[in-house]
Design a protein around this motif. Structure first.
Motif, PDB file in Angstrom:
ATOM      1  N   LEU A 247      30.713  62.341  63.005  1.00 33.08           N
ATOM      2  CA  LEU A 247      32.098  62.364  63.478  1.00 33.08           C
ATOM      3  C   LEU A 247      32.656  60.966  63.700  1.00 33.08           C
ATOM      4  O   LEU A 247      33.865  60.760  63.646  1.00 33.08           O
ATOM      5  CB  LEU A 247      32.223  63.230  64.730  1.00 33.08           C
ATOM      6  N   GLU A 248      31.782  60.012  63.919  1.00 31.84           N
ATOM      7  CA  GLU A 248      32.268  58.633  63.927  1.00 31.84           C
ATOM      8  C   GLU A 248      32.721  58.256  62.518  1.00 31.84           C
ATOM      9  O   GLU A 248      33.746  57.598  62.330  1.00 31.84           O
ATOM     10  CB  GLU A 248      31.158  57.679  64.396  1.00 31.84           C
ATOM     11  N   LEU A 249      31.959  58.717  61.546  1.00 32.31           N
ATOM     12  CA  LEU A 249      32.343  58.463  60.162  1.00 32.31           C
ATOM     13  C   LEU A 249      33.641  59.190  59.820  1.00 32.31           C
ATOM     14  O   LEU A 249      34.509  58.653  59.119  1.00 32.31           O
ATOM     15  CB  LEU A 249      31.217  58.922  59.220  1.00 32.31           C
ATOM     16  N   ALA A 250      33.793  60.394  60.346  1.00 30.02           N
ATOM     17  CA  ALA A 250      35.025  61.151  60.104  1.00 30.02           C
ATOM     18  C   ALA A 250      36.234  60.416  60.677  1.00 30.02           C
ATOM     19  O   ALA A 250      37.284  60.319  60.034  1.00 30.02           O
ATOM     20  CB  ALA A 250      34.917  62.547  60.715  1.00 30.02           C
TER      21      ALA A 250
ATOM     22  N   ALA C  12      29.497  63.530  69.971  1.00 34.89           N
ATOM     23  CA  ALA C  12      30.108  64.235  68.844  1.00 34.89           C
ATOM     24  C   ALA C  12      31.298  65.067  69.311  1.00 34.89           C
ATOM     25  O   ALA C  12      32.370  65.059  68.684  1.00 34.89           O
ATOM     26  CB  ALA C  12      29.067  65.129  68.162  1.00 34.89           C
ATOM     27  N   ASN C  15      34.338  62.901  69.979  1.00 35.95           N
ATOM     28  CA  ASN C  15      35.004  62.469  68.755  1.00 35.95           C
ATOM     29  C   ASN C  15      35.786  63.617  68.130  1.00 35.95           C
ATOM     30  O   ASN C  15      36.931  63.447  67.711  1.00 35.95           O
ATOM     31  CB  ASN C  15      33.979  61.934  67.752  1.00 35.95           C
ATOM     32  N   PHE C  16      35.159  64.763  68.055  1.00 37.08           N
ATOM     33  CA  PHE C  16      35.809  65.960  67.530  1.00 37.08           C
ATOM     34  C   PHE C  16      37.125  66.206  68.282  1.00 37.08           C
ATOM     35  O   PHE C  16      38.199  66.384  67.687  1.00 37.08           O
ATOM     36  CB  PHE C  16      34.834  67.135  67.700  1.00 37.08           C
ATOM     37  N   ILE C  19      39.794  63.415  67.630  1.00 37.00           N
ATOM     38  CA  ILE C  19      40.347  63.439  66.265  1.00 37.00           C
ATOM     39  C   ILE C  19      41.315  64.601  66.105  1.00 37.00           C
ATOM     40  O   ILE C  19      42.444  64.433  65.644  1.00 37.00           O
ATOM     41  CB  ILE C  19      39.222  63.559  65.204  1.00 37.00           C
ATOM     42  N   TRP C 108      34.419  50.313  63.346  1.00 35.18           N
ATOM     43  CA  TRP C 108      34.619  51.632  62.729  1.00 35.18           C
ATOM     44  C   TRP C 108      34.095  52.775  63.573  1.00 35.18           C
ATOM     45  O   TRP C 108      34.585  53.885  63.515  1.00 35.18           O
ATOM     46  CB  TRP C 108      34.093  51.695  61.298  1.00 35.18           C
ATOM     47  N   GLU C 109      33.123  52.486  64.403  1.00 31.80           N
ATOM     48  CA  GLU C 109      32.592  53.562  65.250  1.00 31.80           C
ATOM     49  C   GLU C 109      33.514  53.904  66.412  1.00 31.80           C
ATOM     50  O   GLU C 109      33.320  54.876  67.113  1.00 31.80           O
ATOM     51  CB  GLU C 109      31.220  53.161  65.783  1.00 31.80           C
ATOM     52  N   SER C 111      36.720  54.441  65.976  1.00 29.67           N
ATOM     53  CA  SER C 111      37.952  54.875  65.329  1.00 29.67           C
ATOM     54  C   SER C 111      38.636  56.055  65.998  1.00 29.67           C
ATOM     55  O   SER C 111      39.857  56.187  65.927  1.00 29.67           O
ATOM     56  CB  SER C 111      37.679  55.225  63.861  1.00 29.67           C
ATOM     57  N   ALA C 112      37.881  56.943  66.640  1.00 32.53           N
ATOM     58  CA  ALA C 112      38.531  58.097  67.263  1.00 32.53           C
ATOM     59  C   ALA C 112      39.493  57.633  68.349  1.00 32.53           C
ATOM     60  O   ALA C 112      40.621  58.129  68.448  1.00 32.53           O
ATOM     61  CB  ALA C 112      37.483  59.055  67.829  1.00 32.53           C
TER      62      ALA C 112
END
Lengths: 445, 445, 445
Positions: A247-250, C12, C15-16, C19, C108-109, C111-112
C-alpha cells in the motif's frame, strides 16, 4: 494461533481492498458515458448511452462464462483451479471453504479477484466505443465488445500478466495496463473507426476536416473528472494485495498518477496558447489529462515523482500529435480520439517503463528481469516493452478486423437470405435522436 | 495481549468498512435524483430535486431522533442499549468508551452502525419519490417520507432483521433488502401514485396511455450507472462485518449482483427487439437493469452465479410485465415505474430466496431455518418469504394510505379554518418550471 | 514477532484509509465544478470548467514542488524529514524503506500523507473559483490558485495543524478545516470578488440587485449531492489514522456531519416559507446544506449529536444572512455565495468549537488545552479559536490582495511594454460561450 489470526486479517483486508477498488473502477462506465455523450452529436447520444449500458451487461456475462477462465492467473491474482478452461461457465466444483478440489474457474471464495478483473475487462471494452461512436449499429458493437473483452483482452492478460505468459517471461512489465488495457482498447477503437469510415461530411472534398458540434462540454468535463477519480483505483489497486508494503507502493503509484495528470494538463494549455495565441481549448485539455493518465498507468509504481511529471508533459504532446496525425494524415475519424489517448499514450507509457523504471521499485512486485535503460544501461526491459506493444497492436488489429469482417459477411449472407441488401458495418447509427425534451421522440416509454 | 490487539484491528476494520460503504450508499440520493429528473418533465425538475435534497435532511434527523431506536438491533448490527426507545433523541447516557451503562439509542461509539442503517432508511424513502413524481406537494412528500422511513421502515426492519423480530423467527431471510427496503419503498410509491392520481392527460378518454417527454435520458442513464455503482455497497456491505469469511461472502454477493444486472440488461434488449423489431428502448433497459439489481438484493449472498443470471433474466420480464399491468390494467400513473422496479422485483427476489438459497451459504450468516425449496424439497423457507412479502405489502399499504388520508384531513380542516378550500394531496405540483436557462424564472436567488 | 506483524497490519490499514479517502475528497473537484457551472450563466460555463480542471493540475504540481514541504508536519500527519524545505521539488534523498537519512520533503513511502494533504489543498483552491466566477481571466485565476494553495494554505496549515504551529500551541483546534480550509478559501473568494468587481448589470443604478439566469439547477443539485458524498471523507478521514479508537471517532464525526446537513437543510425551507410564504428556493437550500457542512467541519468530532443539529440550524441563518449582507450592504458580487458558505459558516464552526467541544472527545485527538466554554466556563479554547479566525482572515486577505495587485502591475507593465493597454484583473471573462450544441462555437476541436 496468533499467526493464523493475522493471516485471516490480511485475507479480509485484501478482499475489502479488491472489492472497493473494483467498485470504483466500475464507475468508469459512467465516466466514459459522460465523456463520450458530451463530445458527440446530440442525435447519437441515445445510441452511445445504450452501448455503454449494454457492454457493461454483456461483458459481465461473458467474462464470467469464459473470459476469466481464459485470462488464467493473469487476472487480478486469481488462484487458478486445475482444469480451468473455456466454457466452464464460471462454475467451480468445490464449494467448501479452502477446499483443494476445485475443478473450474470461479469458486465463490475467489470472487474478489473475479470482480477486480471484470471491471478491467469492461473498461477495455468501453474505450473502443469512443472510436466507433455515431456510426456503429448496436448489434455490431455488442458482438465486437464480446470478442474484445472475453477473447482478445483475456488472451493479452494471460500473455502479459499470467505467470507463464510469454510476454511476462520475456521480462515485460505493465503495472496497471497502459499496454494490456489501454493499448488493446485504443487499437480496437482505431480499427473500428477505420472500418466504419468517417462520419458524414467529416472531411470536405478538398480534404479539410470539418468541426462538429458537441452535445455539452459540461458532460465531457464531468466525465473526465469522474474518470480521474476512478483512475486512482485503477492504478493504485493494481498492487492486488495489501501486505508487504504494497500500500505504500500504491500510494506512490497514485501520487505519480496525479503528477502525470498535472503535467499533461498544464502542458496542453501552454501548447494551446503558444499555437493559438490565447484561446483555450477545453476538449484538448480533457484529452491531454486522460492521455497523461493512460501514459502513467504502466510505470506509475516504478518511477520517480519528477519522472511522472515529465511523462505527463510528453504525453500531452503525444496525444495532441497523434490526434493530428490520425485525423489529417490517416484521415480516420476517431471522434473521441480514443486511439490517440489510449493507444498512442499507452505505447508511450509502456516504452517509458523500459526507460525509467527503478530496479528497487520493480522488485517490490517481484520483477527481477531488468530495469529502466537510463538507470541500468541494459536494454533488456526496453526490448520486452517494445515486444509487448508490437504483439498487442498486431493481435488486437488482426482479431478485431477479422471479427468485423466475419460479422459483416455473416450479416450480408443473412440479409441476402432474407432478401435485404442492407450492409451493416458501415451504417450510420440507427438513432432517431430521441434524447432531449425538445425532441418529439424523447418519450418515457 | 496479542489477542486483544487483534480484536482492536477487527473493530477498526469493521468501522472502516461500515463507514465507507454507508458513504457510497448515501450517494444513491444523487443517483435517484438524476434517474428521476431525467425521466420526468422539465417543468417538475426543480420539485423532484427539492424533494430528494430535503428527504435526505429530514430522514437524517428523524432516523436519529427515533427511527434508529425503533429499528432496534435489526439496524446494521447495532448494539442495542437497555431501555432504548422512541423519543430518546439519539442520546445515550454513557459516553466513556466501552461503558456498559448506556441508557439510550445512539452512543457515539456506535455511530458506524447508525450511519449504515441511516442510508438504508434514506434509500427506502427516495424510492417512493419516483411514484409520486410531478404531483405531490413538497409538504405532503416530506410528511410521508418521515412516516415511511422512521415508522414504517424501522418497524419492518425490527420484524425482518431484528433478533426477536417475528418474521426472522419464522425463518424469513433477506440479505440486503429486496423486501425490507425495496418492497417497502415500492409499495409506498404505488399507494402514493394511486392517491395523487395520474398526471394531467396521461390517459385519454378512450383509455389509451399518452407518452410524455422526458427531460434528458443522459441524466437518467447517468443516474442508473451511479445507482449500479452504489448498489455494490448496498449488497456487499450487508454482511455488516469483516471477519469470519464475511468479505468472501460479500465478494460473492457483489458478483451475483453484477451477473443479475447483466442478465436483466441483455434480456430487456432481446425482448424489445422481439416485440418491436429492432428499435431500442433506453428507459426500458434502464428499468430492467435496476429491476435486476432489486431482485438479486435478497438472495445475492446465497445463490449460485448461474442462478443470479437466471434471476436477472426473469426479473426483466417481471419488471416489464408489471409496468404494463400497473399502467394499462390498474391505470395507475407511476412515472418512474417505482413499483414495478422496486416492488414487483422485490417480491421476486424475496421469493427466489425461498426457492434457490443454498444451505451452506445461508449458514454463513447464521441462518439455520431451512433453505431453498429446489435444494431441500422443504417449503419452510419459501413460506416464511411469502409471509414476509404479505406482511410488508399489507403494513406499508395501510400505514401510508392512512397517513395520507390523515394528513389530507388535517390540511382540509386547517384550510377550512383559514377560509381556503384548497385540497392538498391531489394537487398538481406547485412548480414554476424554473430549471433551465431558457426559463425566465431560473434565477440564482 | 506477533507485535511486529500487527504493526504492519496497522500501517497497511492506515495507508488504505488515507488513499481511499483522499480519492473521494479529490472527487470534490467534480462536485464543485457541477455546483458552479449550474449556477452561473451558460456563456461562462466553459471558463469555469477550464479553471476547475486546470487548478487540479497546477495545484498537484506546486503542492508537490513546495506546498507539502512548507506545510510541514501539519499536513495529514506526514513525517517531516530533516532539512525539508521550500524548493526541494518533493524529492527525498533516502529511498530505502524505513531509512532514516531522508533529506527532503516527500519520500515515496510517505505518499499516502502527501495525497491526503494534496486534495485538501486542491479543495481550498477550488472554493475561491466560485467567488470570482464569470469575471477572472484564466491566467490570473491560475496564478492566484498557486499562491493560495501552495503558499497561503500551506502556511496556515503549518500554523494551525503543525506540531510547532503558533496557533496550535495557543490551543487552537480545527478538526477537518472549517477555518484552515474553508475560511481560507472563502476569504480568498471574497477578496477576489471585490477586486474583479460585479458582473455587468448585476446592480442597477438605484442599487437594486438583478437576478441572473442559471445554467441548470439540475447540475447544481448534482454538484451539491456529490459534495455531500465527498464531505463524509473530508470530515471522517481527518482522524488521519485507523488505530486507537480513531474510527469510532470518525463515525461520530460523520454522523454529526449529516445531522448538521439535516438541520441546515430543513431550516432553510422553514425560513424560506416564513419569509416568502410558500415558494421554495432550491439554490438557497443547496447553499444552506453546504453551509451546514462547512460549519460542522471544525467541531464534528468533538460535539454531541443534538449540538450538531443546532449548529446546522444556526448555520443556515448565518449563510443566508451573510449572503444578504455581502450582496446588499457590501455590494460585492459573489455568484456562488462562496464567502457566505465557506467563510461565514467557517467562522461559525470555528467559534462553535470553542463553545461546545467536549473535553473527552478533544482528548481523543491529543488536545489538552481547554474545552468548550459552555462545559468548562473557561474561555481559553474560545479565545484561541477567535485568534485563529482573525489570523486566517488577515493573512489570506493581505496575501491574496497583494498578489492580485502585484500580478496586475506586472501585467500592466508587460502590456505597456508590448504597447497594449488592456488591464487584466477586472476583465469580464474571455469566453465565447461555447458550451452547448446550440452554439456554433461548441466544436470538438
Amino acid at each position: 494461533e496468533s499467526e493464523e489470526a493475522i493471516t485471516e486479517v490480511w485475507a479480509a483486508m485484501n478482499n475489502f481492498y479488491l472489492i472497493i477498488n473494483a467498485q470504483i473502477v466500475f464507475f468508469m462506465q459512467a465516466g466514459f458515458a459522460m465523456l463520450e455523450v458530451g463530445i458527440i452529436s446530440p442525435k447519437n447520444a441515445k445510441s452511445i448511452l445504450f452501448k455503454n449500458l449494454l457492454d457493461m451487461c454483456t461483458v459481465a456475462l461473458t467474462w464470467w462464462m469464459w473470459g476469466f477462465g481464459l485470462a488464467g492467473n493473469g487476472a487480478s491474482g486469481q488462484i487458478v483451479a486445475e482444469g480451468s478452461s473455456f466454457g466452464d461457465f464460471g462454475m467451480g466444483e468445490g464449494v467448501t471453504r479452502g477446499g483443494s478440489g476445485r475443478g473450474g474457474g470461479l469458486d465463490w471464495e475467489n470472487s474478489a479477484a473475479f470482480l477486480h478483473s471484470l471491471v478491467f475487462a469492461t473498461t477495455t471494452t468501453t474505450i473502443m466505443s469512443g472510436g466507433v461512436a455515431e456510426r456503429m449499429k448496436v448489434e455490431v458493437y455488442i458482438f465486437l465488445s464480446v470478442i474484445l473483452s472475453s477473447f482478445v483482452y483475456s488472451t493479452v492478460v494471460s500473455w502479459g500478466w499470467g505467470d507463464d505468459g510469454f510476454l511476462k517471461e520475456m521480462g515485460f512489465v505493465d503495472f496497471a495496463g497502459s499496454c494490456v488495457v489501454h493499448l488493446v482498447g485504443g487499437c480496437a477503437a482505431l480499427v473500428g473507426a477505420a472500418m466504419v469510415g468517417p462520419r458524414r461530411n467529416r472531411f470536405t472534398d478538398t480534404g479539410d476536416v470539418v468541426s462538429f458540434k458537441s452535445t455539452s462540454l459540461v458532460l465531457s468535463s464531468l466525465g473526465a473528472m469522474m474518470l480521474a477519480f476512478s483512475w486512482i483505483s485503477f492504478n493504485g489497486s493494481s498492487v492486488l494485495s495489501t501486505g508487504g508494503g504494497n500500500l505504500e507502493l500504491a500510494a506512490h503509484a497514485v501520487t505519480n498518477t496525479l503528477l502525470s495528470l498535472g503535467g499533461a494538463g498544464v502542458t496542453s494549455v501552454v501548447i494551446a496558447s503558444l499555437l493559438q495565441k490565447g484561446t483555450y481549448d477545453l476538449p484538448n485539455t480533457i484529452n491531454s489529462i486522460l492521455g497523461g493518465l493512460v501514459a502513467v498507468t504502466a510505470p506509475c509504481a516504478f518511477i520517480d515523482n519528477w519522472n511522472a511529471v515529465l511523462l505527463g508533459i510528453i504525453s500531452s504532446m503525444v496525444s495532441m500529435g497523434s490526434s493530428n496525425f490520425v485525423m489529417k494524415t490517416l484521415r480516420i475519424d476517431d471522434p473521441l480520439d480514443a486511439f490517440s489517448v489510449h493507444g498512442a499514450c499507452g505505447i508511450l507509457g509502456t516504452i517509458w517503463t523500459g526507460l525509467f523504471a527503478r530496479e528497487d521499485l520493480l522488485s517490490m512486485v517481484g520483477h527481477t528481469k531488468g530495469a529502466g535503460l537510463f538507470y541500468t544501461g541494459n536494454p533488456e526491459l526496453l526490448l520486452a516493452q517494445l515486444a509487448g506493444c508490437g504483439v498487442v497492436i498486431g493481435f488486437t488489429t488482426i482479431t478485431i478486423a477479422t471479427s468485423s469482417v466475419f460479422f459483416h459477411l455473416v450479416m450480408v449472407a443473412y440479409k441476402a437470405a432474407r432478401g435485404s441488401d442492407e450492409i451493416v458495418v458501415d451504417d450510420i447509427g440507427d438513432d432517431d435522436g430521441a434524447m432531449y425534451a425538445e425532441d418529439e421522440s424523447a418519450t418515457t416509454e
